[in-house]
Design a protein around this motif. Structure first.
Motif, mmCIF file in Angstrom:
data_model
loop_
_atom_site.group_PDB
_atom_site.id
_atom_site.type_symbol
_atom_site.label_atom_id
_atom_site.label_comp_id
_atom_site.label_asym_id
_atom_site.label_seq_id
_atom_site.Cartn_x
_atom_site.Cartn_y
_atom_site.Cartn_z
ATOM 1 N N ILE A 31 0.583 -1.497 -0.329
ATOM 2 C CA ILE A 31 0.062 0.233 -0.119
ATOM 3 C C ILE A 31 0.493 1.453 -0.027
ATOM 4 N N VAL A 32 1.679 1.344 0.960
ATOM 5 C CA VAL A 32 2.619 1.808 1.528
ATOM 6 C C VAL A 32 2.979 2.719 -0.631
ATOM 7 N N GLN A 33 3.857 1.713 -0.978
ATOM 8 C CA GLN A 33 5.123 1.690 -2.283
ATOM 9 C C GLN A 33 3.451 2.208 -3.378
ATOM 10 N N ASP A 34 2.024 1.963 -2.992
ATOM 11 C CA ASP A 34 1.707 2.389 -4.360
ATOM 12 C C ASP A 34 1.104 3.634 -4.127
ATOM 13 N N VAL A 35 0.677 4.333 -2.743
ATOM 14 C CA VAL A 35 1.406 5.851 -2.747
ATOM 15 C C VAL A 35 2.284 6.538 -3.171
ATOM 16 N N ALA A 37 3.983 6.613 -5.277
ATOM 17 C CA ALA A 37 3.784 5.917 -6.799
ATOM 18 C C ALA A 37 2.642 6.865 -7.668
ATOM 19 N N GLN A 38 1.860 6.340 -6.636
ATOM 20 C CA GLN A 38 0.584 7.909 -7.424
ATOM 21 C C GLN A 38 1.117 9.555 -7.129
ATOM 22 N N TYR A 39 1.506 9.115 -5.290
ATOM 23 C CA TYR A 39 1.890 10.890 -4.905
ATOM 24 C C TYR A 39 3.114 11.157 -6.056
ATOM 25 N N MET A 40 3.909 10.508 -6.939
ATOM 26 C CA MET A 40 4.698 10.633 -7.365
ATOM 27 C C MET A 40 4.299 11.492 -8.629
ATOM 28 N N GLN A 41 2.980 11.268 -9.489
ATOM 29 C CA GLN A 41 2.617 11.419 -11.018
ATOM 30 C C GLN A 41 1.853 12.842 -10.621
ATOM 31 N N SER A 42 1.648 13.045 -9.284
ATOM 32 C CA SER A 42 0.305 13.905 -8.585
ATOM 33 C C SER A 42 0.924 15.216 -8.751
ATOM 34 N N ASP A 43 -0.232 16.246 -8.615
ATOM 35 C CA ASP A 43 0.474 18.012 -8.500
ATOM 36 C C ASP A 43 0.703 18.263 -7.272
ATOM 37 N N ARG A 44 1.856 17.922 -7.356
ATOM 38 C CA ARG A 44 1.463 18.670 -5.081
ATOM 39 C C ARG A 44 1.705 19.514 -5.000
ATOM 40 N N ASP A 45 1.536 20.775 -6.056
ATOM 41 C CA ASP A 45 1.574 22.318 -5.238
ATOM 42 C C ASP A 45 0.772 23.148 -4.240
ATOM 43 N N ILE A 47 -0.914 20.820 -2.413
ATOM 44 C CA ILE A 47 -0.884 20.210 -1.084
ATOM 45 C C ILE A 47 -0.459 21.261 0.141
ATOM 46 N N ALA A 48 -1.374 21.460 0.691
ATOM 47 C CA ALA A 48 -1.611 21.801 2.310
ATOM 48 C C ALA A 48 -0.290 21.328 3.266
ATOM 49 N N ASN A 49 -0.651 20.746 3.179
ATOM 50 C CA ASN A 49 -0.012 19.101 4.682
ATOM 51 C C ASN A 49 -0.127 17.924 4.064
ATOM 52 N N GLU A 50 1.008 17.747 3.463
ATOM 53 C CA GLU A 50 1.665 16.815 3.208
ATOM 54 C C GLU A 50 0.949 15.217 3.980
ATOM 55 N N LYS A 51 1.705 15.133 5.264
ATOM 56 C CA LYS A 51 1.287 14.357 5.939
ATOM 57 C C LYS A 51 -0.092 14.352 5.796
ATOM 58 N N ALA A 52 -1.473 14.650 6.012
ATOM 59 C CA ALA A 52 -2.140 14.562 6.418
ATOM 60 C C ALA A 52 -2.654 14.272 4.657
ATOM 61 N N TYR A 53 -2.337 14.472 3.973
ATOM 62 C CA TYR A 53 -2.488 14.176 2.058
ATOM 63 C C TYR A 53 -2.338 12.684 1.739
ATOM 64 N N LEU A 54 -0.715 12.277 2.490
ATOM 65 C CA LEU A 54 -0.330 10.722 2.651
ATOM 66 C C LEU A 54 -1.139 10.069 3.383
ATOM 67 N N ALA A 55 -1.452 10.457 4.122
ATOM 68 C CA ALA A 55 -2.199 9.591 4.905
ATOM 69 C C ALA A 55 -3.879 8.553 4.796
ATOM 70 N N LYS A 56 -3.868 9.876 4.139
ATOM 71 C CA LYS A 56 -5.447 10.203 3.419
ATOM 72 C C LYS A 56 -5.555 9.106 2.536
ATOM 73 N N MET A 57 -4.565 9.624 1.301
ATOM 74 C CA MET A 57 -4.272 8.612 0.595
ATOM 75 C C MET A 57 -4.282 6.915 0.989
ATOM 76 N N THR A 58 -3.214 7.194 2.059
ATOM 77 C CA THR A 58 -2.890 5.549 2.637
ATOM 78 C C THR A 58 -4.597 4.889 3.159
ATOM 79 N N ALA A 59 -5.390 5.717 3.933
ATOM 80 C CA ALA A 59 -6.501 4.962 4.662
ATOM 81 C C ALA A 59 -7.094 5.052 3.871
ATOM 82 N N ASN A 60 -7.710 4.887 2.413
ATOM 83 C CA ASN A 60 -8.603 5.230 2.136
ATOM 84 C C ASN A 60 -8.352 3.835 0.845
#
Length: 289
Positions: A31-35, A37-45, A47-60
């Motif tokens: 799951i973490v590797q997939d998250v 991999a997707q994060y690398m392809q996303s528009d990160r500009d 994103i205000a809270n990176e930790k919360a954003y990544l946790a959201k992706m992981t939890a879902n």
């Protein structure tokens, strides 16, 4: 911050979140590797809270995986136990409270519904506020509060953070040593001093290794179980002390691979063992090899 820097900073936290939700370290790692991999392809500009954003992706992602694997869990042969982790692989994220590393705590988490588990881990373990948790999971704050309250009630005393206790740690180590001696001699009577009268043994073979299909309840039946498999030579060789999810435990090596892992759930005061967990499903022991 680059993706590589984000991975270095947040990987441990995300693995801890996924492992606690899924009970499977291998799936959590995927799951973490997939998250990322997707994060690398996303528009990160934006994103205000990176930790919360990544946790959201992981939890879902975990919730989706649990939903898709629900039938597999329901048709699992025998009791389903989480995958134990050898020490050194547990999350080192400082935001995580100590009680979340224990195997018994992990077993208890699996009794919650997937949504309860997600909200409980995000709030109680990782310290996210209700507003953040609600945004991550597409729920209202009120709903998250109610779900968290329900989950905390289900967790009961298992949610208490264990206090450092040299006596309790010593008792755990003495039990492991006593178990190794008992397996060597075939005399399991010394273990009586460590077990509650209503101790329960839960074993998980997943249909891929010999294991009791149902929990074994009561000190006499648990002792008879160990005496029986010992008499057949199943515990004669390859046993060694190890540490599982932060606590002393026992592993058995067969043909240079770990084939069994045993850990205990103790009373809160550390006086007696109330549950024993025996994992022999080879799919859940790969990280020991």
């Amino acid at each position: 911050m680059t993706v590589a820097q984000a991975y270095e900073r947040h990987r441990s936290m995300l693995f801890g979140l996924a492992y606690r939700m899924l009970g499977m370290a291998t799936d959590a790692e995927d799951i973490v590797q997939d998250v990322f991999a997707q994060y690398m392809q996303s528009d990160r500009d934006g994103i205000a809270n990176e930790k919360a954003y990544l946790a959201k992706m992981t939890a879902n992602r975990c919730l989706n995986l649990l939903k898709s694997s629900r039938r597999k869990r329901e048709t699992y042969i025998g009791e389903w136990l989480p995958e134990p982790l050898p020490d050194g692989e547990r999350s080192a994220d400082p935001a995580e409270r100590r009680e979340t590393v224990g195997y018994a705590y992990l077993v208890l988490l699996q009794k919650l519904t997937p949504l309860e588990r997600a909200i409980y881990v995000l709030k109680e373990t990782l310290g996210f506020e209700y507003a953040d948790t609600a945004d991550m999971l597409g729920r209202t704050e009120t709903s998250c509060r109610k779900t968290f309250s329900r989950a905390k009630a289900k967790m009961g005393e298992g949610a208490r953070a264990p206090q450092p206790d040299e006596a309790a740690e010593s008792a755990k180590e003495r039990f492991v040593e006593a178990f190794l001696r008992a397996s060597d001699t075939g005399n399991f009577k010394p273990l009586l001093d460590f077990l509650l009268d209503d101790v329960i043994l839960i074993s998980d073979g997943g249909g891929k290794a010999r294991a009791a299909i149902y929990p074994i309840v009561g000190i006499r039946r648990v002792m008879a179980f160990f005496e029986g498999i010992s008499a057949k030579g199943s515990l004669k060789e390859g046993l060694e002390c190890t540490r599982l999810n932060g606590d002393p435990g026992v592993a058995q090596r067969t043909d240079e691979r770990v084939s069994k892992a045993l850990c205990a759930e103790w009373e809160p005061d550390g006086s007696r063992i109330r549950r024993l967990y025996l994992v022999s499903n080879p799919d859940k022991l790969t990280r020991f090899n």
